[in-house]
Motif scaffolding. Structure first.
Motif, PDB file in Angstrom:
ATOM      1  N   THR A 110     -18.092 -29.532   8.152  1.00 27.65           N
ATOM      2  CA  THR A 110     -18.498 -30.264   9.352  1.00 27.65           C
ATOM      3  C   THR A 110     -17.340 -31.139   9.811  1.00 27.65           C
ATOM      4  OG1 THR A 110     -20.755 -30.336   8.558  1.00 27.65           O
ATOM      5  CG2 THR A 110     -20.175 -31.895  10.309  1.00 27.65           C
ATOM      6  N   VAL A 111     -16.977 -30.999  11.086  1.00 28.43           N
ATOM      7  CA  VAL A 111     -15.905 -31.833  11.640  1.00 28.43           C
ATOM      8  C   VAL A 111     -16.559 -32.959  12.443  1.00 28.43           C
ATOM      9  CG1 VAL A 111     -13.898 -31.913  13.149  1.00 28.43           C
ATOM     10  CG2 VAL A 111     -14.347 -29.888  11.748  1.00 28.43           C
ATOM     11  N   THR A 112     -16.231 -34.164  12.053  1.00 32.02           N
ATOM     12  CA  THR A 112     -16.806 -35.338  12.747  1.00 32.02           C
ATOM     13  C   THR A 112     -15.751 -35.917  13.672  1.00 32.02           C
ATOM     14  OG1 THR A 112     -18.028 -35.775  10.739  1.00 32.02           O
ATOM     15  CG2 THR A 112     -18.030 -37.497  12.409  1.00 32.02           C
ATOM     16  N   ARG A 113     -16.185 -36.224  14.879  1.00 37.19           N
ATOM     17  CA  ARG A 113     -15.251 -36.763  15.863  1.00 37.19           C
ATOM     18  C   ARG A 113     -15.746 -38.159  16.267  1.00 37.19           C
ATOM     19  NH1 ARG A 113     -12.618 -34.216  21.125  1.00 37.19           N
ATOM     20  NH2 ARG A 113     -12.719 -36.011  22.491  1.00 37.19           N
ATOM     21  N   PHE A 114     -14.806 -39.123  16.237  1.00 37.83           N
ATOM     22  CA  PHE A 114     -15.130 -40.516  16.600  1.00 37.83           C
ATOM     23  C   PHE A 114     -14.399 -40.823  17.902  1.00 37.83           C
ATOM     24  CE2 PHE A 114     -14.770 -40.007  12.025  1.00 37.83           C
ATOM     25  CZ  PHE A 114     -16.002 -40.456  11.565  1.00 37.83           C
ATOM     26  N   ASP A 115     -15.152 -41.088  18.946  1.00 39.35           N
ATOM     27  CA  ASP A 115     -14.553 -41.484  20.223  1.00 39.35           C
ATOM     28  C   ASP A 115     -14.916 -42.943  20.485  1.00 39.35           C
ATOM     29  OD1 ASP A 115     -13.375 -38.982  21.315  1.00 39.35           O
ATOM     30  OD2 ASP A 115     -15.443 -38.279  21.048  1.00 39.35           O
ATOM     31  N   ALA A 116     -13.907 -43.758  20.701  1.00 38.60           N
ATOM     32  CA  ALA A 116     -14.183 -45.184  20.941  1.00 38.60           C
ATOM     33  C   ALA A 116     -13.403 -45.658  22.156  1.00 38.60           C
ATOM     34  CB  ALA A 116     -13.805 -46.003  19.711  1.00 38.60           C
ATOM     35  N   ARG A 117     -14.074 -46.475  22.941  1.00 41.45           N
ATOM     36  CA  ARG A 117     -13.370 -47.161  24.030  1.00 41.45           C
ATOM     37  C   ARG A 117     -13.171 -48.593  23.546  1.00 41.45           C
ATOM     38  NH1 ARG A 117     -14.931 -47.981  30.184  1.00 41.45           N
ATOM     39  NH2 ARG A 117     -16.854 -48.740  29.277  1.00 41.45           N
ATOM     40  N   HIS A 118     -11.975 -49.095  23.721  1.00 37.54           N
ATOM     41  CA  HIS A 118     -11.690 -50.415  23.145  1.00 37.54           C
ATOM     42  C   HIS A 118     -10.883 -51.236  24.135  1.00 37.54           C
ATOM     43  CE1 HIS A 118      -7.494 -49.264  22.671  1.00 37.54           C
ATOM     44  NE2 HIS A 118      -7.957 -48.073  22.320  1.00 37.54           N
ATOM     45  N   LEU A 119     -10.838 -52.536  23.854  1.00 36.98           N
ATOM     46  CA  LEU A 119      -9.981 -53.410  24.659  1.00 36.98           C
ATOM     47  C   LEU A 119      -8.907 -53.952  23.729  1.00 36.98           C
ATOM     48  CD1 LEU A 119     -10.870 -55.632  27.516  1.00 36.98           C
ATOM     49  CD2 LEU A 119      -9.385 -56.595  25.767  1.00 36.98           C
ATOM     50  N   ALA A 120      -7.668 -53.623  24.042  1.00 42.34           N
ATOM     51  CA  ALA A 120      -6.543 -54.075  23.226  1.00 42.34           C
ATOM     52  C   ALA A 120      -5.795 -55.164  23.985  1.00 42.34           C
ATOM     53  CB  ALA A 120      -5.617 -52.906  22.927  1.00 42.34           C
ATOM     54  N   LEU A 121      -5.122 -56.014  23.243  1.00 41.07           N
ATOM     55  CA  LEU A 121      -4.374 -57.096  23.896  1.00 41.07           C
ATOM     56  C   LEU A 121      -2.987 -56.627  24.315  1.00 41.07           C
ATOM     57  CD1 LEU A 121      -5.298 -60.233  21.815  1.00 41.07           C
ATOM     58  CD2 LEU A 121      -6.438 -59.223  23.785  1.00 41.07           C
ATOM     59  N   ALA A 122      -2.465 -55.639  23.581  1.00 44.38           N
ATOM     60  CA  ALA A 122      -1.112 -55.171  23.906  1.00 44.38           C
ATOM     61  C   ALA A 122      -0.971 -53.720  23.491  1.00 44.38           C
ATOM     62  CB  ALA A 122      -0.084 -56.031  23.173  1.00 44.38           C
ATOM     63  N   ALA A 123      -0.032 -53.069  24.120  1.00 45.67           N
ATOM     64  CA  ALA A 123       0.265 -51.701  23.693  1.00 45.67           C
ATOM     65  C   ALA A 123       0.780 -51.761  22.261  1.00 45.67           C
ATOM     66  CB  ALA A 123       1.307 -51.086  24.619  1.00 45.67           C
ATOM     67  N   GLY A 124       0.319 -50.869  21.440  1.00 43.86           N
ATOM     68  CA  GLY A 124       0.747 -50.869  20.042  1.00 43.86           C
ATOM     69  C   GLY A 124      -0.240 -51.554  19.120  1.00 43.86           C
ATOM     70  N   ASP A 125      -1.241 -52.228  19.678  1.00 47.77           N
ATOM     71  CA  ASP A 125      -2.289 -52.786  18.826  1.00 47.77           C
ATOM     72  C   ASP A 125      -2.847 -51.657  17.958  1.00 47.77           C
ATOM     73  OD1 ASP A 125      -2.051 -55.253  19.788  1.00 47.77           O
ATOM     74  OD2 ASP A 125      -4.048 -55.406  20.687  1.00 47.77           O
ATOM     75  N   GLY A 126      -3.053 -51.921  16.708  1.00 45.81           N
ATOM     76  CA  GLY A 126      -3.493 -50.859  15.818  1.00 45.81           C
ATOM     77  C   GLY A 126      -4.998 -50.683  15.801  1.00 45.81           C
TER      78      GLY A 126
END
Lengths: 665, 299
Positions: A244-260
């Motif tokens: 079974t392949v599980t896929r996690f899709d998340a929309r997020h708010l980051a403060l800067a490019a490169g936020d981990g």
């Protein structure tokens, strides 16, 4: 207090002149040359001291007159309507609404709120009665209306921010309830909050504070604070062979490019990706889960001022092949076995059972009761409990058994009217094309080919859904959601006695769709939000043990309907409910709307809650009245003039009395 | 300057005039002009009569205008001419320097003495001047010439404040020095031992002098209109006293009234004219009092 003509206040500095004059003179008695002392005697010191005291009193009166006169000309007015005019101040009943929602944890916001509360308590008049209400999603009266400041002060250390989202409506409702018991006519509601936009639920749009109740919003925290959080999350599983392949899709708010953004499964960091751009973005992880079972983990953003929402917890189950139990007459069982065991790659495990028992049902996901023998009350109850816990029950008929013994009414699906023998064959006339069972079949010509000579006529119960009907209008398939599961009634048969359905190409897809749909529903919901209630099912009187991320354990006892609600979802994280051999893990996350720290101004909140007075962007006092209007309303200058006249009369009286005393001496 | 206006010239205005002679003339001429228009004509000082010329009379005293009209030689004769020796005794002690407005008691007293001297000499009286404080500081014997008036006014112009007041030594000395009976005009604030003053007055009367006392006071010395707490310094002794003006006023006024009554009573017994005058009043009242007393002496 503000002034319409503040320049007049400069005249108040004239009050300093008599002071300076007095101080200069007071330094030393003035020396006066005189022709002779032969007619004089020294005045006793006691008399001189008394005289100086009187002089100071008169000086103070005269200064006060000058200051008050200057104040009157400056046309004073109160900035906030809520501030009472001191000389006529009435005792007040005050309800303090203290925001404990998650957003209050951002930076020093909560400490500022505590300081504001402490200040209100310190400045309140001892005759006022105050109540303290803590609120986030719900409102709780922490201290009832009281004059006991110690009691109020003692409640402050117990105040803690929560992980709940803000909802102002219950707080204002509770404030109104509390004020109904108030002793004073003058009433006030003070709101200490970050005034987050999220707090204004649709209910608040219609809300207005009752007339006569003064409202005072106190905003704490910084405006325009940016916060890292997950805005949306979706988890999908796809079968690839045995894995079974599980896929996690998340929309997020980051403060800067490169936020981990990290994916953690169990306790192991599985993956990490950088944010592409600052602001809202999306990220996708994939993970292959070779084994069936339950999996937990979370997505994590880097730390920031508000850490509580930097993780999104999830729980998911990789199921083994769904198990189908058929309790059916021989012919029906034959056709069902044929449907589920057509190929080696069948998605289902099929088993034929002889009896319906709780233990037999527990091991399966779906049960087909097809033209079976007579069902007892206990068997119907077992089916009901099976459905409650998420199982799928599929009922079909045939000539083996009197349909009246199926217990349709106990299962809540409807009332059985009787068996219909059609003179001319009936066909499928209409189906719910949006329903998962028929979504892939709708529009297919296969739907119109099966002929139905006999079927049972069922009048659907309230809450039941007719998924398809014959061309004469009678129901063909009825669904009733029961607990976490479902009961599906197919009004004809899975054998050839009543219909030729089993001989058509529609039969296998239809049976698979029904089984798949019922199996999907066996998957319990595993994602909740802080403040939700988790429904739990079991036999009446049984108790689930629910452990929280904080290692607390709660007992949830099933009521007489076999249902219980677990309401203690206060923190995000992984929870586990256990009842006997049944384990039910689930995840809880914060409300992403609470993570958006957009706040309203005090003026906007005042206008919204008091009822559309003034401009939204204005401050509360200005929202209610412009300076000139406030000055016109309060007419404080009149009080200042009256005070001047009163002081003048007093000064005259004292001066006259002094003069008389001097003359008498 | 109109006579009516001059009559009411205030001391503050007189203080602006330069020179005591001008001041004295202004006051006296104005005063006399006023008298002619006043109901007090019986006191006219310029009463004169004519008598026939006799050999030995000064030709300058023949009235040539009358001769032109009547062909008779008549000589002008002034009544009381050079009969009276007026001794102007002025207190120049330090207490006389007190002022609550623009004119001090000494300045006012100088105006008064200058005016009296001018008036006296205008009437052909001989006017003398004695300045004293605790002793006699200067003495000018009485004379009636205009040159003497100038000398007298010069002495007044150069006058400065002395020391403390004492009546004992200077007044008795005056009484002893003036053997001929005369008219003693004492101008003083009298702020000293009243017993000494009364003794001196008795001595003057014993010596046959008529005495007129001008009691010069500043208005503040009468009213004592102080209100504040203050430290009062005695101008003569330098002693300081802490008093609250408003409460000290009553006691002051009582003591002052008692003092004044005693002086008045003694003056009455000794047939001495006593005139109290404050420095904010015009001088004509004083001159009128002087003439009244002078007239009584003549009768």
């Amino acid at each position: 207090m503000s002034f319409l003509s503040p320049l007049f206040l400069a005249a108040a500095s004239a009050a300093l002149l008599p002071v300076l004059f007095h101080l200069v003179r007071r330094m030393r008695a003035r020396e006066v040359p005189f022709s002779s002392l032969m007619f004089l005697q020294a005045t006793p010191m006691e008399r001189i001291r008394r005289r100086r005291l009187r002089d100071i009193l008169l000086l103070a009166l005269r200064m006060a007159m000058i200051v008050l006169l200057a104040t009157a000309f400056a046309r004073p007015y109160m900035i906030r309507e809520s501030l009472p005019f001191i000389p006529q101040r009435e005792d007040e009943s005050v309800v303090i609404l203290f925001d404990q929602s998650m957003s209050m944890q951002a930076g020093n916001t909560f400490d500022e709120a505590l300081e504001a509360l402490d200040q209100i308590l310190a400045q309140s008049d001892g005759r006022d009665e105050l109540a303290l209400v803590g609120f986030a999603g719900e409102a709780t009266q922490l201290v009832p209306l009281t004059r006991d400041r110690d009691l109020l002060q003692a409640s402050i250390p117990a105040l803690r921010p929560t992980s709940h989202a803000t909802d102002l409506f219950p707080a204002f409702q509770l404030a109104e309830d509390i004020l109904m018991e108030a002793q004073h006519a003058s009433q006030r509601v003070v709101l200490i909050s970050d005034l987050q936009q999220n707090g204004f639920s649709p209910s608040m749009a219609e809300y207005t504070l009752p007339d006569g109740v003064i409202f005072e919003p106190i905003k704490v925290g910084q405006d325009n604070r940016v916060n890292r959080y997950f805005d949306d999350f979706a988890l999908t599983m796809r079968q690839r062979g045995e894995t079974t392949v599980t896929r996690f899709d998340a929309r997020h708010l980051a403060l800067a490019a490169g936020d981990g953004i990290s994916l953690v499964l169990g306790n192991r960091a599985a993956d990490r990706k950088p944010a592409a751009t600052p602001g809202l973005g999306s990220v996708t992880f994939q993970h292959t889960a070779p084994r069936a079972g339950l999996h937990q983990g979370y997505l994590a953003l880097d730390r920031d001022d508000l850490d509580r929402d930097n993780r999104h917890y999830f729980t998911y189950a990789v199921a083994s092949r769904p198990s189908v139990l058929a309790v059916a007459a021989d012919r029906d069982a034959f056709f069902l076995r044929s449907a589920f065991a057509l190929a080696e790659q069948s998605r289902f495990d099929f088993e034929r059972g002889q009896r319906i028992t709780g233990a037999a049902l527990y091991r399966h996901d779906v049960v087909f009761v097809a033209n079976a023998e007579r069902l007892t009350q206990a068997q119907v109850a077992a089916l009901r409990a099976f459905a409650d816990r998420g199982g799928g029950v599929v009922l079909s008929f045939g000539d083996t058994l009197a349909p009246s013994d199926y217990g349709l009414e106990q299962l809540g699906t409807g009332h059985l009217e009787g068996v219909v023998h059609t003179g001319e064959d009936a066909f499928i006339g209409q189906v719910e094309a949006q329903h998962p069972i028929f979504a892939s079949l709708a529009g297919s010509s296969a739907l119109i080919r099966p002929k139905f000579r006999t079927y049972v006529q069922v009048t659907p119960a309230t809450g039941s859904l007719v998924l398809g009907s014959y061309d004469n209008g009678d129901p063909f398939v009825i669904e009733r959601r029961v607990g976490l599961g479902t009961v599906i009634v197919y009004t004809s048969s899975f054998s050839t006695g009543w219909t030729d359905l089993v001989l058509h190409e529609l039969y296998v897809p239809l049976v698979h769709q029904i089984a798949s749909y019922a199996t999907t529903l066996t998957e319990r919901p595993r994602q909740f939000t802080v403040g939700d209630a988790v429904p739990l099912y079991g036999t009446p009187g049984a108790a689930w043990d629910v452990s929280t991320p904080g290692s607390e354990v709660y007992k949830v006892v099933m009521d007489t309907t076999g249902t219980g609600l677990f309401r203690e979802l206060h923190e995000p994280g992984h929870y586990t409910a256990v009842l006997g051999e049944d384990t039910y893990p689930f995840s809880v996350n914060t409300d992403s709307r609470e993570s958006a720290l957009t706040a309203r101004s005090e003026g906007e909140v005042y206008a919204a809650i008091v009822g559309g007075i003034g401009e939204a962007a204005a401050t509360p006092g200005e929202a209610a009245f412009s300076g000139e209007e406030a000055e016109q309303k309060h007419k404080l200058w009149r009080f200042a003039i009256i005070a001047v006249l009163g002081l003048f009369a007093l000064e005259t009286l004292l001066a006259h009395r002094n003069r008389k005393e001097q003359d008498a001496s | 300057m109109s006579s009516a206006a001059t009559r009411f010239i205030l001391p503050q205005v007189l203080a602006r005039l330069s020179g005591l002679e001008l001041l004295a003339r202004t006051v006296v001429e104005g005063f006399i002009a006023g008298l002619h228009r006043s109901p007090y004509k019986g006191f006219s000082v310029d009463f004169m009569q004519y008598r026939p010329y006799v050999p030995g009379d000064d030709l300058r005293r023949v009235d040539w205008k009358v001769y032109a009209r009547t062909d008779r030689f008549l000589v002008k004769e002034f009544e009381g001419e050079t009969n009276t020796r007026v001794h102007l005794v002025l207190d120049a002690s330090r207490s006389m320097g007190y002022r609550s407005h623009s004119v001090s008691k000494l300045e006012y007293a100088c105006y008064l003495v200058a005016s009296l001297a001018y008036l006296a000499i205008r009437q052909r009286d001989a006017a003398g001047l004695v300045l004293f404080d605790d002793d006699i500081r200067e003495t000018l014997s009485p004379r009636s010439s205009k040159g003497h008036l100038h000398t007298l006014l010069t002495s007044l112009s150069n006058l400065s404040l002395g020391t403390g007041t004492s009546f004992d030594k200077p007044l008795h000395a005056i009484a002893d020095q003036q053997q001929r009976r005369g008219f003693i005009v004492l101008v003083s604030d009298l702020l000293s031992d009243p017993d000494q003053l009364i003794e001196a007055l008795r001595h003057f009367r014993f010596s046959g002098h008529e005495v007129l006392i001008f009691h010069i006071l500043d208005p503040q010395e009468v009213a004592f209109d102080f209100d504040d707490v203050m430290r009062i310094r005695d101008l003569e002794t330098g002693t300081r006293l802490l008093v609250e003006g408003s409460s000290a006023r009553k006691l002051y006024q009582e003591n002052f009234s008692r003092f004044q009554k005693r002086i008045r009573r003694a003056c009455g017994l000794l047939r001495t004219d006593y005139i109290m005058i404050t420095t904010d009043r015009p001088l004509d009242g004083a001159l009128f009092q002087y003439l009244s007393a002078r007239s009584r002496r003549r009768t």
